[in-house]
Write a protein that holds these residues in place. Sequence first.
Motif, short mmCIF file in Angstrom:
data_model
loop_
_atom_site.label_atom_id
_atom_site.label_comp_id
_atom_site.label_asym_id
_atom_site.label_seq_id
_atom_site.Cartn_x
_atom_site.Cartn_y
_atom_site.Cartn_z
N MET A 214 43.77 53.75 47.56
CA MET A 214 45.24 53.86 47.33
C MET A 214 45.68 52.35 47.21
O MET A 214 46.58 52.25 46.24
CB MET A 214 45.83 54.83 48.26
CG MET A 214 45.65 56.15 48.15
SD MET A 214 46.35 57.10 49.59
CE MET A 214 46.16 58.75 49.01
N LEU A 215 45.44 51.48 47.95
CA LEU A 215 46.05 50.22 48.00
C LEU A 215 45.44 49.41 46.58
O LEU A 215 46.55 48.93 45.98
CB LEU A 215 45.66 49.46 49.33
CG LEU A 215 46.09 48.04 49.07
CD1 LEU A 215 47.68 47.89 49.00
CD2 LEU A 215 45.62 47.18 50.48
N SER A 221 48.08 49.05 39.37
CA SER A 221 49.22 49.72 38.37
C SER A 221 50.52 49.33 38.62
O SER A 221 51.37 49.78 37.83
CB SER A 221 48.73 51.28 38.56
OG SER A 221 49.10 51.68 40.05
N HIS A 222 51.04 48.58 39.72
CA HIS A 222 52.22 48.29 40.06
C HIS A 222 52.22 46.71 40.10
O HIS A 222 51.94 46.17 41.09
CB HIS A 222 52.61 49.13 41.31
CG HIS A 222 52.64 50.43 41.23
ND1 HIS A 222 51.74 51.20 41.29
CD2 HIS A 222 53.95 50.87 41.27
CE1 HIS A 222 52.09 52.63 41.12
NE2 HIS A 222 53.62 52.58 40.86
N LYS A 223 52.72 46.23 38.87
CA LYS A 223 52.60 44.74 38.87
C LYS A 223 53.37 44.10 40.05
O LYS A 223 53.19 43.28 40.57
CB LYS A 223 53.27 44.14 37.56
CG LYS A 223 53.36 42.85 37.21
CD LYS A 223 53.44 42.42 35.92
CE LYS A 223 53.41 40.82 35.70
NZ LYS A 223 54.17 40.01 36.27
N ALA A 224 54.69 44.74 40.45
CA ALA A 224 55.48 44.02 41.42
C ALA A 224 54.75 44.09 42.74
O ALA A 224 54.80 43.10 43.39
CB ALA A 224 56.81 44.98 41.50
N VAL A 225 53.92 45.13 43.04
CA VAL A 225 53.15 44.77 44.21
C VAL A 225 52.36 43.86 44.11
O VAL A 225 52.06 43.20 45.16
CB VAL A 225 52.49 46.44 44.37
CG1 VAL A 225 51.82 46.41 45.73
CG2 VAL A 225 53.87 47.35 44.64
N ALA A 226 51.60 44.04 43.11
CA ALA A 226 50.59 43.11 43.07
C ALA A 226 50.74 41.58 42.96
O ALA A 226 50.30 40.91 43.66
CB ALA A 226 49.90 43.16 41.65
N ASP A 227 52.13 41.24 42.25
CA ASP A 227 52.75 40.02 42.34
C ASP A 227 53.03 39.52 43.90
O ASP A 227 53.01 38.41 44.32
CB ASP A 227 53.89 39.80 41.39
CG ASP A 227 53.48 39.84 40.01
OD1 ASP A 227 52.22 39.65 39.74
OD2 ASP A 227 54.32 40.28 39.20
N ASP A 253 38.74 42.46 44.58
CA ASP A 253 39.10 41.93 43.15
C ASP A 253 40.58 42.17 42.92
O ASP A 253 41.25 41.27 42.35
CB ASP A 253 38.33 42.85 42.13
CG ASP A 253 36.82 42.62 42.38
OD1 ASP A 253 36.41 41.30 42.85
OD2 ASP A 253 35.97 43.22 41.68
N GLN A 254 41.20 43.22 43.30
CA GLN A 254 42.72 43.50 43.23
C GLN A 254 43.29 42.45 44.15
O GLN A 254 44.44 41.89 43.46
CB GLN A 254 43.12 44.80 43.71
CG GLN A 254 42.31 45.99 42.77
CD GLN A 254 42.12 45.90 41.38
OE1 GLN A 254 43.10 45.63 40.66
NE2 GLN A 254 40.74 45.84 40.86
#
Length: 686
Positions: A214-215, A221-227, A253-254
Motif C-alpha cells: 500500500m505504501l 500513484s500520488h505525486k505529492a506523497v512521493a515528493d 525503488d519507490q
Amino acid sequence: MVTHAPTLSNSPNGPIHPDSILDALDPEQREVALALRGPVCVLAGAGTGKTRAITHRIAYGVATGAYRPNGVLAVTFTARAAGEMRTRLRGLGVQGVQARTFHAAALRQLAYFWPRVVGGAPPRLVEHKAQFVAESARRLGLSVDRVAVRDLSSEVEWAKVSLITAEDYERVAAARGRDAPAGYDRQTIARLVTMYEEVKTERDAIDFEDVLLMLADMLNSHKAVADEVRGQYRHFVVDEYQDVSPLQQFLLDQWLGGREELCVVGDPSQTIYSFTGATPRFLLDFRRRFRDAAEIRLVRDYRSTPQVVGLANELLRRAGRGAAQALELVAQREPGPPVTFSTHDDDEAEAAAVAARAAQLIESGVPASEIAVLYRTNAQSEAFEAAFAEAGVGYLVRGGERFFQRKEVRDAIVLLRGAARSADPDLTMPEQVRDVLAAAGWAAEPPSARGAARERWDSMQALVALADELAAARGGDDAPATIATLVDELSERAKAQHAPTVEGVTLASLHAAKGLEWDAVFLAGMSEGLMPISLAETDEAVHEERRLLYVGITRARERLDVSFARSRNPGGRATRKRTRFLDGIWPDGEPRGSRRARGGRSRARALLTAEGDVALFEALREWRLEVAQDADKPAYTILTDASLAEIAEARPGSVAELARINGVGPGKIDRYGPTILSIVSSAPRA
C-alpha cells in the motif's frame, strides 16, 4: 597483523570529529565510510564489521555535512539489528537518523499519509495470518489442522512478498518447481490466496505485506506523497541486502524515485531465507543495474579464530558453482583451539556429551551466555533441554517467550519506573537497582534449584547486569547514569526486542542464530537428513543448506565443536551418516571418543581412560537400563551418561561423595544411592 577491529569511544555529549571516525576503521571499512555518494555495494563477509562500517559511514557523512541526520533512512530486517544500529549511531554522537526494519519504516509512513490520501484511520493490522487463512480454507471446504494452516500461511506470504498474484500463482510456482504445501495442488493454493484477500477485506484488516504494498502504491500513484517522502529522505542504506524480497525491492525503488543515493550491504554466502521469498539476485545484480556503482569487499574477519575461519572458507570452497560468489575471509585473531569433530551412538549420547562439555567450559571460566548449541530443526532442542537440565546447566531456548513479555520483567520495569521518580541521591544507580529488585525477589546469589525460580532470577539478574554496564559506560561523564537512564534504555530495547544478556547456554536453530555470535558453539546433529535437511530436494535447496551450515560455523569466536549421532534412539540401528558437506573435511582418523567402539563403549571413552573405569561405566549403564525399563522411562531421565562417567571416574564411597557428582541430586540419592554405591564398591579397579 591486525588482531582486532579499531575501537572508538562513545560520545554521548555530541558529534565526534570526522578524523576520529575514520581512525576507528580498517582500510576497507574506511573506504566504505569515504564512499558518501551512491550507489555503493558493500560485500561483507561474516565477522568483518559491516555494522561498524555503515554506521561510521553515516556518522562521517553527518560530521562532514554531507548528510542531514533526518535525511538518512537505514533499513534492515530485524528490530534487534535496527536497535543496534541506532545505539551505535548514538555512541557516535548522531541523533535523528531513522534506522528501522522495512516494515516499521513503511508502517510509520503509511499511518502518517493514510488520513490524507484515503481518509479515516488505517485498517487494522494483523500480525499473524493463521486465523484468516484457516477461515479461507474452511470457506473453500478444505480440512486443515494447525500444521497445515501454518504451512498455508507461509505459502500465502511467499506469494505476496514475491509479487505473485493469485492469477499467476500456478504458472510461476510450476516454472520455479515449487510444490504446493500441505499436500494440496497449486490450483487450490491460488484459490486460497484469492479467498484470503476477500476475508481480509471483509474484516477491514491488512497484513504486513499489505503495509509495504500500500505504501509503495501511494508513492507510485500520488505525486505529492512521493515528493514529500523523497524530499525528506535523500540517502538510503540497506543492511542484509541478500535477504531482500521482490516486494521490499519494489518499495525501495519507490523511496528512491530514480535516484542513486543508495548503499547496500550483504553477503551472498549468508542467503538462508529463500523459502520466505528472499533472494540474493538484487545484491548480485547491483552493478548491472547501477553501472557506476562502487563495490567494496570486507574480508578481514575479526570475530573468529583462524581455525574457525579456515573451516568456513573450506566449506564454501567445496560448493561447486556457488563458490564463485563466496568471499574468502582472512582471520585477524590469534590462533585458537582446533575445531573438534565427534560421532556419537545416538541423540541422547550426543546431547549428554555436549552438556558435559558445556559444563566443563563454564567451570573453566567461559560464561554460560557465551556458549550456544545450534541445530537444524526446533524439534532437536528437546534432547538438549533434557541433557542440560540433568547436568544442572542453565539454558535458554531462543525463539521461546520473549524477554520483555515475561511477567517478572514487566513487573520489574514498573518498579524501576516508580523508583526513577524518587531516586536516592546518596546511592549509585546500580545500588538503587539492586534495592528495587530485591523487593521483587532478586538476591545476590542465584537459587540452587533450576526451574521457574531460577528463570525469574536470571531475568532480574540480566537487568542488574545492564545497570552495571550503563553505569560503567557513563563512569567518566559529568552526568552519570540514573535509574531514569536505565528505564529509557529498557524502553528502547523493548521496542527493538533487544533483550539484555540472560546467563545461560543458548539453544537455537541455525536460522535463529543468524546475526548472533558466541565464544563457544556446538553444531549438533550434523548428519544427512538434518544437514542438508531431507526436504532439500533441488540443487538450489541443497546449496542453501550449505550456506546455513556456513552461518552456523561463523557464529563461533574461539571454540567450535561439530557432532552427529549414528542413531536417533539408544539401541537403534546406526543408519545415519555425517553430512556430505564435510566430506574431505571431517578427519579420517576420528578423535578419541568419537569412533563407535566395540562393546558399546564409545561414550565412556569420550571421558574415561582407565579400562577399569570403563568397565564400571558399562556396569552402571546396565543397571540404569534395567531401572529405566522397569519404570518405562527414557534411560537419561534416570542418570545421564555424563553423570555415570563421572561416577565411574570418581568412584564415590559414601553418600556425601556421591552428592558431589553433577546431576545426582537428593531425589536420585534417595532412590538410587545405595545401589550405585554397591555397584561401585564391587567393581574391580584397573
